[in-house]
Enzyme design. Structure first.
Site, PDB file in Angstrom:
ATOM      1  N   GLY A 268       0.374   0.209  -5.168  1.00  0.00           N
ATOM      2  CA  GLY A 268      -0.864  -0.566  -5.125  1.00  0.00           C
ATOM      3  C   GLY A 268      -1.813  -0.105  -6.194  1.00  0.00           C
TER       4      GLY A 268
ATOM      5  CG  ASN B 153       2.604   0.755   3.628  1.00  0.00           C
ATOM      6  OD1 ASN B 153       3.687   1.289   3.478  1.00  0.00           O
ATOM      7  ND2 ASN B 153       2.350  -0.441   3.136  1.00  0.00           N
TER       8      ASN B 153
ATOM      9  CB  CYS C 214      -0.861   0.077   1.247  1.00  0.00           C
ATOM     10  SG  CYS C 214      -1.872  -1.375   1.516  1.00  0.00           S
TER      11      CYS C 214
END
Ligand code: AMP
Length: 483
Positions: free
Chosen positions: A48, A122, A22
């Site tokens: 991502g 993340n 992420c």
């Protein structure tokens, strides 16, 4: 290839669906917060590509949009107009196939007794399953399968009265990798796990009226696009609160021995970013130089696998004196769906993305440089492609050590069973990818490229040694790894 060893079962399923890669972004104090979050996420798109979202606050209400797809496709001007306010957080996400659901797209948001809160994450929590089970036993109802939702439940249930207090409470219960950005009605709060696994950079952005907006992002390339200045990292174990009263920084827990993800520098981050305080282009080029010293070979040209091998290949070429040639051309416009001819074409998938330049390769001894081998299937197709374009020899060079263990801290690696280097000797790998020779950068030399004299990086995907306890279902991997 051999069967995986007796540890295979513990590296399987339960966590697979939680593997996520992420990018996160946050901004406080800018009248165009949503537009800047959009630009920030656009620069973080490589982290991502499955879903993206932005949440903003207009001071009273939190607005949010999260959808499947790419940032530029989701956030049209009309959509951005639905996101008013001077505060925003954003997220871009990729996860493995079992988990491709809008329910898991972020930012996630709740309204609870601490007000409205949105969060983007993340990393991966290593005790999420256990925490979730306890919360569900206590009556919590989950809307997603994402470990991030656990954090919101912990915040909502905290007996602390302020949001910052409840966050501290929650942060002390979660384990593993987290770079988190939270949005409340009037403030942005960010935090990083005590090991500092995933990056989280902080910056400032001056406005024409002299005021200053504060920004946070997974990588500094997000700052470059919006003309923000990188001022340093959110420290491991640190929480930063940016609100109407100003900015406060505090350690919610003492920092642990740092364990920054080496793979951010090997592959994941963009080379134009500064990650963990180090320019990625510099460390990656150095990996290529050290690779050339460790695994020299007589050859005519050095060819990168674009884009992941480019910077290391430049280093390899500079160090070896062998000319660098872009003999594989990447098509950047490969979409998610395509029509495959019903008549089978060999290696069709890779051909969509890469095409060899025959006149550069014909009759040449080639050093082919890439960042990593995971399953080995891509490397095999590329080696074949280079050879079928006329290369006389293909010597594969990889700018990190063999990937032998899955990551539990936020990088999408398959289970050990599917990692070629976990189950094969070097010669077996060379044979499988059909290269004339193969050479990986050693752990020592990777450490050297990262200037990691103090042991501040996590190398668990190369060593199987995890810096924290990892709980997978009923199984706990000890701190030093189980294998
Ligand atoms: P393969 O060996 O066929 O599994 O593919 C390896 C290639 O995928 C590497 O050369 C990288 O460029 C890329 N890669 C490695 N790790 C990842 C990851 N975690 N996410 C996405 N791509 C990756």
């Amino acid at each position: 290839m051999n069967q995986a060893d007796s540890c295979e079962s513990v590296h399987e399923d339960p966590f697979d669906k939680l593997h996520e890669e992420c990018g996160v972004f946050a901004i406080f104090g800018h009248p165009e917060a949503a537009n800047l979050a959009y630009l920030g996420l656009h620069a973080l798109q490589h982290r991502g590509q499955e879903s993206a979202g932005i949440a903003t606050s207009d001071g009273r209400l939190i607005h949010h949009v999260r959808r499947m797809g790419h940032v530029a496709d989701i956030f049209t001007p009309n959509v951005l107009n639905e996101l008013p306010g001077e505060l925003a957080i954003g997220h871009t996400r990729y996860s493995t196939a079992g988990d491709t659901s809008i329910r898991n797209a972020q930012p996630l948001s709740v309204a609870c007794n601490k007000g409205s809160v949105a969060v983007a994450h993340n990393g991966n929590l290593t005790n999420a399953i256990e925490l979730r089970r306890d919360l569900e036993d206590d009556g919590s109802i989950f809307q997603s399968t994402s470990d991030t939702e656990v954090i919101l439940h912990l915040v909502a249930r905290s007996r602390e009265r302020t949001l910052a207090g409840a966050l501290r409470d929650a942060l002390l219960q979660i384990e593993g990798a987290f770079s988190l950005v939270f949005l409340a009605e009037d403030r942005v709060i960010v935090a990083r796990d005590p090991y500092g696994f995933r990056p989280l950079a902080m910056g400032r952005l001056e406005l024409p009226d002299g005021s200053v907006a504060t920004v946070f992002a997974s990588e500094t390339c997000a700052f470059d696009l919006i003309n923000a200045t990188y001022i340093g990292d959110v420290e491991p174990g640190e929480m930063v609160i940016v609100g109407p009263e100003g900015t406060t920084r505090e350690y919610y827990t003492p920092p642990a021995s740092p364990s920054h993800c080496a793979f951010e520098h090997v592959y994941f981050s963009r080379p134009d970013s500064v990650v963990f305080g180090k320019p990625v282009a510099q460390t990656r080029e150095q990996m290529g130089r050290l690779l050339a010293r460790e695994h020299p070979v007589e050859a005519d040209i050095v060819v990168p696998v674009p884009d992941s091998g480019v910077t290391a290949a430049l280093g390899y070429a500079a160090e070896s004196g062998i000319p660098y040639r872009q003999a594989l051309i990447r098509n950047h416009y490969v979409g998610r769906t395509f029509i495959e001819p019903s008549q089978a074409i060999r290696d069709f998938g890779v051909k969509l993305k890469l095409n060899p330049v025959r006149h550069l390769l014909e009759g040449k001894r080639v050093v082919l440089v890439d960042d990593s081998i995971v399953r080995g299937t891509t490397s095999r197709k590329i080696v074949r492609m280079v050879r079928s374009a006329g290369a006389r020899e293909v010597h594969l060079r990889i700018s990190c050590p063999p990937t032998i263990s899955p990551c539990y801290y936020g990088v999408d690696t398959p289970s050990e069973r599917d990692l070629i280097a976990a189950n094969s000797t070097l010669e077996e790998i060379r044979n499988y990818v059909e290269a004339d020779s193969i050479g990986y950068l050693s752990l020592d030399q990777l450490q050297k490229a990262l200037q990691d004299q103090k042991g501040e990086f996590c190398y668990s995907c190369y060593t199987g040694k995890y810096p924290t306890l990892v709980q997978i279902g009923e199984v706990v991997l000890a701190k030093t790894g189980c294998c």
